[in-house]
Scaffold this motif. Structure first.
Motif, PDB file in Angstrom:
ATOM      1  N   ALA A 185       0.822  -1.211   0.000  1.00 55.15           N
ATOM      2  CA  ALA A 185       0.000   0.000   0.000  1.00 55.15           C
ATOM      3  C   ALA A 185       0.854   1.258   0.000  1.00 55.15           C
ATOM      4  O   ALA A 185       0.562   2.228  -0.713  1.00 55.15           O
ATOM      5  CB  ALA A 185      -0.934  -0.012   1.210  1.00 55.15           C
ATOM      6  N   SER A 209       3.080   1.488  -3.409  1.00 56.59           N
ATOM      7  CA  SER A 209       2.300   1.724  -4.623  1.00 56.59           C
ATOM      8  C   SER A 209       1.865   3.170  -4.784  1.00 56.59           C
ATOM      9  O   SER A 209       1.593   3.610  -5.903  1.00 56.59           O
ATOM     10  CB  SER A 209       1.061   0.813  -4.619  1.00 56.59           C
ATOM     11  OG  SER A 209       0.204   1.142  -3.530  1.00 56.59           O
ATOM     12  N   ARG A 210       1.804   3.936  -3.699  1.00 46.58           N
ATOM     13  CA  ARG A 210       1.291   5.300  -3.776  1.00 46.58           C
ATOM     14  C   ARG A 210       2.358   6.371  -3.572  1.00 46.58           C
ATOM     15  O   ARG A 210       2.080   7.547  -3.792  1.00 46.58           O
ATOM     16  CB  ARG A 210       0.184   5.493  -2.721  1.00 46.58           C
ATOM     17  CG  ARG A 210      -1.007   4.587  -2.893  1.00 46.58           C
ATOM     18  CD  ARG A 210      -1.656   4.739  -4.250  1.00 46.58           C
ATOM     19  NE  ARG A 210      -2.209   6.066  -4.435  1.00 46.58           N
ATOM     20  CZ  ARG A 210      -2.693   6.523  -5.569  1.00 46.58           C
ATOM     21  NH1 ARG A 210      -2.654   5.758  -6.655  1.00 46.58           N
ATOM     22  NH2 ARG A 210      -3.203   7.731  -5.662  1.00 46.58           N
ATOM     23  N   ARG A 249       5.832   7.622  -4.945  1.00 45.76           N
ATOM     24  CA  ARG A 249       6.708   7.402  -6.097  1.00 45.76           C
ATOM     25  C   ARG A 249       8.157   7.195  -5.676  1.00 45.76           C
ATOM     26  O   ARG A 249       8.861   6.339  -6.224  1.00 45.76           O
ATOM     27  CB  ARG A 249       6.597   8.592  -7.058  1.00 45.76           C
ATOM     28  CG  ARG A 249       7.449   8.427  -8.303  1.00 45.76           C
ATOM     29  CD  ARG A 249       7.184   9.500  -9.327  1.00 45.76           C
ATOM     30  NE  ARG A 249       8.017   9.325 -10.502  1.00 45.76           N
ATOM     31  CZ  ARG A 249       7.789   8.445 -11.478  1.00 45.76           C
ATOM     32  NH1 ARG A 249       6.740   7.665 -11.408  1.00 45.76           N
ATOM     33  NH2 ARG A 249       8.600   8.359 -12.505  1.00 45.76           N
ATOM     34  N   ARG A 278       8.566   3.742  -4.521  1.00 46.07           N
ATOM     35  CA  ARG A 278       8.468   2.807  -5.643  1.00 46.07           C
ATOM     36  C   ARG A 278       9.815   2.700  -6.358  1.00 46.07           C
ATOM     37  O   ARG A 278      10.274   1.599  -6.682  1.00 46.07           O
ATOM     38  CB  ARG A 278       7.382   3.282  -6.615  1.00 46.07           C
ATOM     39  CG  ARG A 278       7.337   2.537  -7.948  1.00 46.07           C
ATOM     40  CD  ARG A 278       6.778   1.144  -7.777  1.00 46.07           C
ATOM     41  NE  ARG A 278       5.370   1.214  -7.452  1.00 46.07           N
ATOM     42  CZ  ARG A 278       4.402   1.192  -8.369  1.00 46.07           C
ATOM     43  NH1 ARG A 278       4.705   1.059  -9.632  1.00 46.07           N
ATOM     44  NH2 ARG A 278       3.145   1.260  -7.999  1.00 46.07           N
ATOM     45  N   VAL A 327      -3.068  -1.968  -7.692  1.00 49.66           N
ATOM     46  CA  VAL A 327      -3.174  -0.505  -7.649  1.00 49.66           C
ATOM     47  C   VAL A 327      -2.779   0.094  -8.994  1.00 49.66           C
ATOM     48  O   VAL A 327      -3.414   1.035  -9.489  1.00 49.66           O
ATOM     49  CB  VAL A 327      -2.288   0.054  -6.514  1.00 49.66           C
ATOM     50  CG1 VAL A 327      -2.239   1.573  -6.577  1.00 49.66           C
ATOM     51  CG2 VAL A 327      -2.823  -0.411  -5.160  1.00 49.66           C
ATOM     52  N   ASP A 328      -1.752  -0.457  -9.622  1.00 49.86           N
ATOM     53  CA  ASP A 328      -1.303   0.066 -10.913  1.00 49.86           C
ATOM     54  C   ASP A 328      -2.372  -0.059 -11.984  1.00 49.86           C
ATOM     55  O   ASP A 328      -2.448   0.767 -12.896  1.00 49.86           O
ATOM     56  CB  ASP A 328      -0.040  -0.663 -11.370  1.00 49.86           C
ATOM     57  CG  ASP A 328       1.191  -0.256 -10.562  1.00 49.86           C
ATOM     58  OD1 ASP A 328       1.124   0.782  -9.876  1.00 49.86           O
ATOM     59  OD2 ASP A 328       2.213  -0.971 -10.614  1.00 49.86           O
ATOM     60  N   THR A 331      -5.626   0.006 -11.485  1.00 45.99           N
ATOM     61  CA  THR A 331      -6.875   0.689 -11.142  1.00 45.99           C
ATOM     62  C   THR A 331      -7.163   1.750 -12.190  1.00 45.99           C
ATOM     63  O   THR A 331      -6.309   2.614 -12.440  1.00 45.99           O
ATOM     64  CB  THR A 331      -6.787   1.339  -9.753  1.00 45.99           C
ATOM     65  OG1 THR A 331      -6.498   0.341  -8.769  1.00 45.99           O
ATOM     66  CG2 THR A 331      -8.087   2.036  -9.395  1.00 45.99           C
ATOM     67  N   LEU A 356     -10.174   6.768 -10.019  1.00 44.19           N
ATOM     68  CA  LEU A 356      -9.463   7.629  -9.076  1.00 44.19           C
ATOM     69  C   LEU A 356      -9.975   9.064  -9.162  1.00 44.19           C
ATOM     70  O   LEU A 356     -10.174   9.731  -8.133  1.00 44.19           O
ATOM     71  CB  LEU A 356      -7.961   7.586  -9.365  1.00 44.19           C
ATOM     72  CG  LEU A 356      -7.274   6.218  -9.188  1.00 44.19           C
ATOM     73  CD1 LEU A 356      -5.814   6.306  -9.605  1.00 44.19           C
ATOM     74  CD2 LEU A 356      -7.384   5.751  -7.745  1.00 44.19           C
ATOM     75  N   LYS A 362     -11.889  11.167  -6.155  1.00 49.44           N
ATOM     76  CA  LYS A 362     -11.447  12.474  -5.656  1.00 49.44           C
ATOM     77  C   LYS A 362     -12.548  13.523  -5.792  1.00 49.44           C
ATOM     78  O   LYS A 362     -12.695  14.402  -4.938  1.00 49.44           O
ATOM     79  CB  LYS A 362     -10.195  12.900  -6.398  1.00 49.44           C
ATOM     80  CG  LYS A 362      -8.977  12.037  -6.068  1.00 49.44           C
ATOM     81  CD  LYS A 362      -7.752  12.459  -6.856  1.00 49.44           C
ATOM     82  CE  LYS A 362      -6.557  11.565  -6.493  1.00 49.44           C
ATOM     83  NZ  LYS A 362      -5.339  11.944  -7.275  1.00 49.44           N
ATOM     84  N   TYR A 392      -8.186   4.779  -0.220  1.00 45.34           N
ATOM     85  CA  TYR A 392      -7.747   3.386  -0.220  1.00 45.34           C
ATOM     86  C   TYR A 392      -8.872   2.454   0.193  1.00 45.34           C
ATOM     87  O   TYR A 392      -9.123   1.427  -0.441  1.00 45.34           O
ATOM     88  CB  TYR A 392      -6.554   3.209   0.732  1.00 45.34           C
ATOM     89  CG  TYR A 392      -5.242   3.103   0.032  1.00 45.34           C
ATOM     90  CD1 TYR A 392      -4.419   4.214  -0.114  1.00 45.34           C
ATOM     91  CD2 TYR A 392      -4.815   1.894  -0.493  1.00 45.34           C
ATOM     92  CE1 TYR A 392      -3.202   4.122  -0.767  1.00 45.34           C
ATOM     93  CE2 TYR A 392      -3.606   1.795  -1.152  1.00 45.34           C
ATOM     94  CZ  TYR A 392      -2.796   2.914  -1.287  1.00 45.34           C
ATOM     95  OH  TYR A 392      -1.609   2.806  -1.941  1.00 45.34           O
ATOM     96  N   ILE A 422      -9.517   2.167  -3.924  1.00 41.75           N
ATOM     97  CA  ILE A 422      -8.325   1.511  -4.459  1.00 41.75           C
ATOM     98  C   ILE A 422      -8.269   0.038  -4.066  1.00 41.75           C
ATOM     99  O   ILE A 422      -8.034  -0.830  -4.906  1.00 41.75           O
ATOM    100  CB  ILE A 422      -7.051   2.253  -4.004  1.00 41.75           C
ATOM    101  CG1 ILE A 422      -7.028   3.655  -4.613  1.00 41.75           C
ATOM    102  CG2 ILE A 422      -5.804   1.484  -4.400  1.00 41.75           C
ATOM    103  CD1 ILE A 422      -5.850   4.499  -4.163  1.00 41.75           C
TER     104      ILE A 422
END
Length: 303
Positions: free
Chosen positions: A127, A130-131, A133, A136, A189-190, A192, A197, A201, A211, A215
């Motif tokens: 989690a 994935s969010r 950067r 990642r 998640v990638d 989604t 998203l 929002k 989440y 997500i």
């Protein structure tokens, strides 16, 4: 207008009167409904059960037959490679012993506890990575590298850190399963859809709420796949741990397997291996059933 209607009638029922249009259309619609109902109809419970069971039974029969042929070929003596006629009676004897079930309970307890810890660790890592950067880029390749690393390679370090203890086994189970679970969540998640998203929002979802309500549900299919793969790594790590980390008089499945090897008791050794294999297959079928249910609820099951 009347001429247009007559043309339509001629195209549906050449030479027929206007009054037959409704009847013809009703029959055509009824035929389409029948086709749709036939496509949606599902076979009975017994038929579906047999369809899922007979391939397994056929594979078992083929495997036992090949095993017996290898034994009959004389490739190895029967005290090294016994046949089904020696192994299955030993398996029945093991299943009748309370000590066997105590060992099985100990093994499954370790598996459940270790896998539960791996789910928590893998889900949190997946989690966060994935969010964010930066994380990642920094840790994405490391997680994949940990996933490909053989679990048995962790045991020297685990024994050094925790000695011959339950903690050493759980340590390796978590390290073996958590990367697969994390990668499953990251992949979910990638994939989604960005429109979801944006919609979330717009509806005011931020942070943990995004989440929790968007997500995670959207990434659930990939996460279940990661759980399935993580279980496979956890089970293999546990078996390796029980062969290497023998704790006192705790006679788990792995310990019984090692004792059978030391005593050159090949029938008992193969019988325990069959039990380990069956447990792995049963758990895999449970994960497959969960995956099918999830896909059916989302309209992705072609059956």
């Amino acid at each position: 207008m009347d001429r247009d209607i007559q043309n339509i009638v001629e195209s549906v029922v050449p030479g027929g009167p206007v009054s037959t249009v409704t009847d013809v259309l009703d029959r055509q619609i009824a035929g389409l409904d029948a086709l749709e109902m036939a496509a949606r109809s599902r076979p009975g419970l017994l038929h579906r059960a047999w369809s899922s069971v007979w391939p397994v039974l056929a594979a078992i029969a083929i495997g036992i037959g090949a095993w017996e042929l290898v034994v009959l070929s004389g490739w190895k003596p029967t005290y090294v490679l016994p046949g089904p006629g020696q192994v299955f009676p030993q398996l029945g004897k093991d299943l009748s012993e309370s000590a066997f079930w105590s060992g099985l309970a100990l093994t499954m307890r370790r598996a459940v506890v270790g896998f539960a810890l791996a789910i928590v660790v893998g889900a949190v890592i997946g989690a966060v990575v994935s969010r964010v950067r930066f994380l990642r880029v920094a840790f994405g390749s490391l997680i994949t590298g940990l996933q490909t690393m053989p679990s048995i390679a962790w045991f020297p370090l685990a024994i050094l850190l925790f000695q011959l203890s339950e903690s050493a086994i759980l340590f390796v189970i978590v390290l073996g399963a958590a990367p697969s679970i994390a990668n499953g969540l990251i992949a979910g998640v990638d994939y989604t859809p960005p429109i979801l998203l944006r919609a979330g929002k717009i509806l005011g979802l931020r942070g943990f709420a995004l989440y929790r309500h968007l997500i995670l549900p959207a990434s659930l299919p990939a996460f279940v796949t990661g759980l399935k793969q993580g279980w496979a790594f956890a089970w293999r790590s546990l078996m390796a741990g029980e062969l290497l980390v023998i704790i006192g008089h705790h006679t788990s499945l792995g310990v019984r397997l090692e004792y059978a090897r030391e005593n050159i008791d090949a029938p008992d050794m193969i019988a325990i291996m069959i039990v380990i294999l069956v447990i792995g297959i049963v758990i895999d079928r449970l994960f497959s059933a969960a995956d099918r249910t999830l896909r059916a609820r989302r309209g992705l099951d072609p059956s």
